[in-house]
Design a protein around this motif. Structure first.
Motif, PDB file in Angstrom:
ATOM      1  N   ARG A 312       0.815  -1.211   0.000  1.00 55.72           N
ATOM      2  CA  ARG A 312       0.000   0.000   0.000  1.00 55.72           C
ATOM      3  C   ARG A 312       0.849   1.260   0.000  1.00 55.72           C
ATOM      4  O   ARG A 312       0.337   2.339  -0.286  1.00 55.72           O
ATOM      5  CB  ARG A 312      -0.945  -0.010   1.208  1.00 55.72           C
ATOM      6  N   ASP A 313       2.116   1.141   0.343  1.00 52.42           N
ATOM      7  CA  ASP A 313       3.013   2.294   0.284  1.00 52.42           C
ATOM      8  C   ASP A 313       4.251   1.869  -0.488  1.00 52.42           C
ATOM      9  O   ASP A 313       5.323   1.681   0.073  1.00 52.42           O
ATOM     10  CB  ASP A 313       3.372   2.761   1.700  1.00 52.42           C
ATOM     11  N   GLN A 314       4.079   1.716  -1.795  1.00 50.32           N
ATOM     12  CA  GLN A 314       5.170   1.181  -2.611  1.00 50.32           C
ATOM     13  C   GLN A 314       6.398   2.081  -2.621  1.00 50.32           C
ATOM     14  O   GLN A 314       7.523   1.570  -2.550  1.00 50.32           O
ATOM     15  CB  GLN A 314       4.685   0.928  -4.035  1.00 50.32           C
ATOM     16  N   PRO A 315       6.253   3.420  -2.704  1.00 47.80           N
ATOM     17  CA  PRO A 315       7.476   4.245  -2.675  1.00 47.80           C
ATOM     18  C   PRO A 315       8.314   4.015  -1.421  1.00 47.80           C
ATOM     19  O   PRO A 315       9.543   3.926  -1.501  1.00 47.80           O
ATOM     20  CB  PRO A 315       6.927   5.679  -2.730  1.00 47.80           C
ATOM     21  N   ALA A 316       7.649   3.897  -0.257  1.00 44.50           N
ATOM     22  CA  ALA A 316       8.403   3.656   0.971  1.00 44.50           C
ATOM     23  C   ALA A 316       9.060   2.280   0.944  1.00 44.50           C
ATOM     24  O   ALA A 316      10.196   2.113   1.412  1.00 44.50           O
ATOM     25  CB  ALA A 316       7.473   3.774   2.179  1.00 44.50           C
ATOM     26  N   MET A 317       8.366   1.313   0.369  1.00 48.12           N
ATOM     27  CA  MET A 317       8.930  -0.027   0.297  1.00 48.12           C
ATOM     28  C   MET A 317      10.138  -0.049  -0.642  1.00 48.12           C
ATOM     29  O   MET A 317      11.147  -0.712  -0.358  1.00 48.12           O
ATOM     30  CB  MET A 317       7.859  -1.014  -0.188  1.00 48.12           C
ATOM     31  N   VAL A 318      10.035   0.652  -1.764  1.00 48.49           N
ATOM     32  CA  VAL A 318      11.165   0.723  -2.690  1.00 48.49           C
ATOM     33  C   VAL A 318      12.364   1.366  -2.000  1.00 48.49           C
ATOM     34  O   VAL A 318      13.509   0.902  -2.134  1.00 48.49           O
ATOM     35  CB  VAL A 318      10.775   1.515  -3.955  1.00 48.49           C
ATOM     36  N   ASP A 319      12.127   2.435  -1.230  1.00 50.77           N
ATOM     37  CA  ASP A 319      13.215   3.083  -0.500  1.00 50.77           C
ATOM     38  C   ASP A 319      13.864   2.124   0.488  1.00 50.77           C
ATOM     39  O   ASP A 319      15.098   2.091   0.639  1.00 50.77           O
ATOM     40  CB  ASP A 319      12.691   4.311   0.252  1.00 50.77           C
ATOM     41  N   LEU A 320      13.029   1.339   1.182  1.00 48.52           N
ATOM     42  CA  LEU A 320      13.557   0.393   2.165  1.00 48.52           C
ATOM     43  C   LEU A 320      14.432  -0.650   1.496  1.00 48.52           C
ATOM     44  O   LEU A 320      15.549  -0.940   1.953  1.00 48.52           O
ATOM     45  CB  LEU A 320      12.395  -0.281   2.899  1.00 48.52           C
ATOM     46  N   VAL A 321      13.962  -1.231   0.388  1.00 46.18           N
ATOM     47  CA  VAL A 321      14.741  -2.258  -0.314  1.00 46.18           C
ATOM     48  C   VAL A 321      16.031  -1.669  -0.861  1.00 46.18           C
ATOM     49  O   VAL A 321      17.111  -2.278  -0.754  1.00 46.18           O
ATOM     50  CB  VAL A 321      13.897  -2.879  -1.441  1.00 46.18           C
ATOM     51  N   ARG A 322      15.931  -0.471  -1.421  1.00 50.64           N
ATOM     52  CA  ARG A 322      17.126   0.158  -2.001  1.00 50.64           C
ATOM     53  C   ARG A 322      18.161   0.445  -0.931  1.00 50.64           C
ATOM     54  O   ARG A 322      19.366   0.207  -1.120  1.00 50.64           O
ATOM     55  CB  ARG A 322      16.715   1.433  -2.737  1.00 50.64           C
TER      56      ARG A 322
END
Length: 409
Positions: A312-322
């Motif tokens: 539901r918060d893909q930008p935050a998830m992408v930041d976390l993975v990166r």
């Protein structure tokens, strides 16, 4: 003897037809009270055949076909309406007076042939009309059921109207329901066999009330009361809801077509909007499993709640993975082996021996990879402070299909 002791007049004299009314009533009693109106002009046709040898005209048979349709629409079983016609023929034959007086076997044979021809043609035509009406009723019911299921799963329809439309299907919208979706491994040319299979086993297990089986967007949909599937479970309760899914998958997997099947089950929720909510959970679970390339036969939405939060918060998830995992790409062989090791390590409760068995590598290899994760990312899988961050990042990577696919910009 007929009512009042009257018997038909001699052949060709146009005698009193009161006896036909008596024959109709007696045949109705033989057929457990099937309405005599469903005989129409069948008895006069038999009488004319016996007296004159006349065969039924097309219009007269069309009238019999219409009576077969009416019987189906009134809910009379096919066996009972056929019994009505056969009993009427038998009783009429017993009361034909010119046969009592006849000693000519040819006359009796000719009369029997004419009467049996009418019986054969009338019963066949009756059955055709009955079958045609049943097909129409089934198509109409399927259309009504499909529309009802669509509105229930959408969850934004008029509540009063839905309650009224659901009643004929035995659906009590006040109960706690759950929704399960079954996806075939390949597109089915005909879903009829799969629906019939599901209906048979689910109705046998749960009863045919408060259960709906239908199709939507290429998926098989089952709406079932949660307490019938797992008695004692409360609404939206913590116990997994996969029992319905296992029941469905066990039957669908027997079909030649459609395998491998994957079934997703939403959590149980109360009320009308609970059905729509359970459906959305099941659909999201199915979509998430596909994104994760999971081949689990039965997917419980309860087990994928963390992915719903992450997605539901893909930008935050992408930041976390990166931030946490992309440094693992510096390892020999890339981030893939290290990510697989973290996935199994967390899945088995941070036990290196168990993780090694799942990965088919040595324990030393697992401990080496965990050390590389700590060195490259700065997060220690064995440290409780870092473990949650690492685990969330690993789950996010799986949901994003990284590193097989690049992270979204």
């Amino acid at each position: 003897m007929t009512e009042g002791g009257r018997r038909p007049g001699p052949a060709g004299t146009g005698g009193d037809d009161t006896w036909l009314t008596s024959v109709a009533r007696e045949a109705s009693a033989d057929a457990a009270g099937v309405p005599v109106e469903l005989l129409g002009d069948y008895l006069p046709l038999l009488r004319d055949a016996a007296v004159t040898g006349r065969r039924p005209r097309r219009g007269e048979l069309d009238a019999v076909e219409a009576l077969g349709r009416r019987a189906a629409e009134q809910g009379v079983s096919a066996g009972r309406v056929v019994q009505l016609y056969l009993s009427a023929a038998r009783r009429l034959w017993q009361q034909l007076p010119h046969l009592d007086r006849s000693t000519d076997s040819e006359t009796v044979r000719a009369t029997a042939e004419a009467v049996l021809h009418v019986v054969d043609a009338a019963v066949a035509t009756l059955a055709e009309g009955y079958a045609a009406a049943r097909r129409d009723l089934v198509r109409r019911e399927e259309s009504l059921r499909r529309d009802l299921v669509d509105d229930l799963l959408r969850g934004d329809s008029d509540l009063g109207g839905l309650v009224e439309r659901a009643e004929p299907f035995g659906l009590d919208l006040a109960r706690v329901h759950q929704v399960a979706l079954a996806a075939p491994g390949r597109r089915l040319p005909d879903t009829g066999a799969a629906i019939s299979t599901l209906e048979r086993v689910i109705f046998d297990r749960l009863g045919d009330r408060d259960v709906l089986v239908a199709t939507k967007e290429g998926l098989l949909v089952v709406i079932a009361p949660a307490d019938a599937v797992s008695p004692g479970r409360g609404p939206a309760g913590g116990e997994p809801a996969g029992e319905l899914g296992r029941l469905m998958h066990g039957e669908l997997d027997r079909l030649v077509r459609g395998r491998p099947w994957q079934v997703a089950v939403g959590r149980p929720h109360p009320g009308l909007y609970g059905i729509a909510r359970s459906y959305e959970e099941a659909r999201e679970a199915l979509t998430t499993a596909r994104r994760l390339r999971a081949d689990t036969p039965v997917i419980d939405a309860h087990d994928l709640l963390i992915y719903r939060v992450l997605l539901r918060d893909q930008p935050a998830m992408v930041d976390l993975v990166r931030a946490v995992l992309t440094p693992l790409g510096q390892a020999r062989g890339g981030a893939g082996p290290l990510l697989d090791t973290l996935t199994e390590y967390f899945a088995c409760g941070e036990v290196a021996t168990e993780a090694a068995g799942r990965l088919h590598v040595s324990v030393r290899t697992v401990t080496y990879r965990l050390g590389r994760v700590r060195a490259l990312s700065g997060y220690d899988p064995a440290d409780p402070r870092d473990r949650f961050t690492l685990h969330a990042a690993v789950l996010g990577a799986r949901a994003l299909d990284w590193p097989r696919r690049p992270l979204p910009a």
